[in-house]
Design an enzyme around this catalytic site. Structure first.
Site, PDB file in Angstrom:
ATOM      1  N   HIS A  93       2.759 -19.361  -4.882  1.00  0.00           N
ATOM      2  CA  HIS A  93       2.515 -19.609  -3.458  1.00  0.00           C
ATOM      3  C   HIS A  93       1.839 -18.404  -2.810  1.00  0.00           C
ATOM      4  CE1 HIS A  93       6.815 -18.062  -2.525  1.00  0.00           C
ATOM      5  NE2 HIS A  93       6.019 -17.236  -1.888  1.00  0.00           N
ATOM      6  N   ASP A 129       3.048 -15.836   7.985  1.00  0.00           N
ATOM      7  CA  ASP A 129       4.080 -16.860   8.089  1.00  0.00           C
ATOM      8  C   ASP A 129       5.325 -16.349   8.802  1.00  0.00           C
ATOM      9  OD1 ASP A 129       4.775 -15.125   6.030  1.00  0.00           O
ATOM     10  OD2 ASP A 129       4.583 -16.600   4.448  1.00  0.00           O
ATOM     11  N   ASN A 152       5.968 -18.772  -8.021  1.00  0.00           N
ATOM     12  CA  ASN A 152       5.415 -20.092  -8.351  1.00  0.00           C
ATOM     13  C   ASN A 152       3.963 -20.232  -7.895  1.00  0.00           C
ATOM     14  OD1 ASN A 152       5.632 -20.346  -5.600  1.00  0.00           O
ATOM     15  ND2 ASN A 152       7.217 -21.924  -5.619  1.00  0.00           N
ATOM     16  N   GLU A 166       3.472 -23.658  -0.740  1.00  0.00           N
ATOM     17  CA  GLU A 166       4.152 -23.916  -2.004  1.00  0.00           C
ATOM     18  C   GLU A 166       3.295 -24.825  -2.893  1.00  0.00           C
ATOM     19  OE1 GLU A 166       6.633 -22.187  -2.763  1.00  0.00           O
ATOM     20  OE2 GLU A 166       8.415 -22.462  -1.524  1.00  0.00           O
TER      21      GLU A 166
HETATM   22  C1  GLP Z   1       7.247 -14.567   0.507  1.00  0.00           C
HETATM   23  C2  GLP Z   1       6.077 -14.516   1.463  1.00  0.00           C
HETATM   24  C3  GLP Z   1       4.762 -14.371   0.725  1.00  0.00           C
HETATM   25  C4  GLP Z   1       4.871 -13.256  -0.308  1.00  0.00           C
HETATM   26  C5  GLP Z   1       5.923 -13.637  -1.330  1.00  0.00           C
HETATM   27  C6  GLP Z   1       6.082 -12.619  -2.450  1.00  0.00           C
HETATM   28  O1  GLP Z   1       7.549 -15.834   0.067  1.00  0.00           O
HETATM   29  N1  GLP Z   1       6.026 -15.664   2.305  1.00  0.00           N
HETATM   30  O2  GLP Z   1       3.737 -14.087   1.663  1.00  0.00           O
HETATM   31  O3  GLP Z   1       3.649 -13.051  -0.923  1.00  0.00           O
HETATM   32  O4  GLP Z   1       7.156 -13.759  -0.639  1.00  0.00           O
HETATM   33  O5  GLP Z   1       7.052 -11.687  -2.128  1.00  0.00           O
HETATM   34  P1  GLP Z   1       7.300 -10.340  -2.917  1.00  0.00           P
HETATM   35  O6  GLP Z   1       6.173  -9.451  -2.560  1.00  0.00           O
HETATM   36  O7  GLP Z   1       8.609  -9.839  -2.392  1.00  0.00           O
HETATM   37  O8  GLP Z   1       7.336 -10.679  -4.364  1.00  0.00           O
END
Ligand code: GLP
Length: 249
Positions: A138, A67, A136, A143
């Protein structure tokens, strides 16, 4: 699904790196799907080290990131382009032409989504996709409420996600409200998936996603249907899961 519970973050990162290294040794031309976030940082350090030690090479590897924020310049310090450059790409021998992101700056973001999916297809699909998980549930930026048939597309970010990711921006209000993400159908087409989760904050969602009902309200729950899923959890993120003792460890 295979679930591995690692004793700490370092062990989780090492186990994940070993799987990626094995994949790259078996197939030099692997097509990888990659996430951002704090979870894969240890994995990226291990991969950089393995590349520096000439255990693996990324010369023939192609990467597709999950993304990117909408409207941020690639060079913006908070873009996912910058994140990947600073955390992985600067330290490995990957060729710039083999690095792909969905185009968050495209004039026509709808077209950009479809273009990204056809580009993945043109490269014969993702051999291995690494995923983190949001609080949440995702994955990528899919989402809660995302359609299981969704392709790469523009999405609006939930407030909880914006709050969790605000730390990557100088001012919380600088954070874009939209992003372009691989869709859930795009994700499910990857031939192998590794899901990583670390930290006690993720524990309840990990349990729900892996053992609860497959529901759009927890997008990661669709991964239960994937044929080749390995979940690697830091033990704190596995706390709730261990309490229910699922039969499929
Ligand atoms: C972002 C990314 C996701 C990732 C998530 C969790 O929203 N778009 O791909 O998995 O964060 O992030 P973290 O690893 O910092 O908890």
């Amino acid at each position: 699904m295979k679930i591995i519970i690692a004793k700490n973050y370092q062990a989780m990162s090492k186990l994940a790196a070993d799987l990626v290294i094995r994949e790259l040794k078996e197939k030099r031309q692997t097509t990888l799907g990659l996430p951002t976030g704090s979870t894969p940082l240890g994995l990226y350090k291990n991969l950089a080290k393995a590349c520096l030690g000439e255990k693996i090479s990324f010369k023939e590897v192609k990467t597709f990131n999950l993304d990117e924020y909408a409207g941020l310049a690639k060079t913006d310090g908070s873009s996912y382009h910058s994140f990947m450059q600073n955390k992985l790409f600067n330290f490995i021998d990957i060729k710039a032409k083999n690095i792909f992101f969905p185009d968050g700056q495209a004039k026509n973001l709808r077209q950009a989504g479809a273009k990204y999916d056809s580009l993945i297809k043109k490269h014969h699909g993702l051999d291995l996709l690494i995923l983190g998980i949001g609080l949440n549930g995702h994955i990528g930026f899919n989402e809660p409420g995302s359609d299981f048939n969704s392709k790469t597309r523009i999405v609006s970010l939930k407030e909880q996600t914006r709050r969790a990711n605000a730390k990557y921006f100088a001012k919380a209000e600088d954070m874009p409200r939209q992003a372009i993400t691989m869709g859930l159908a795009t994700i499910m087409k990857a031939r192998k998936i590794i899901l990583l989760a670390a930290g006690a904050k993720k524990s309840a969602m990990v349990k729900q996603a892996l053992t609860g009902k497959i529901t759009k309200s927890a997008p990661a729950s669709i991964l239960q249907n994937h044929k080749n899923l390995t979940v690697i959890l830091e033990n704190k993120a596995a706390k709730d899961l261990m309490a229910v003792k699922p039969h499929n460890y």
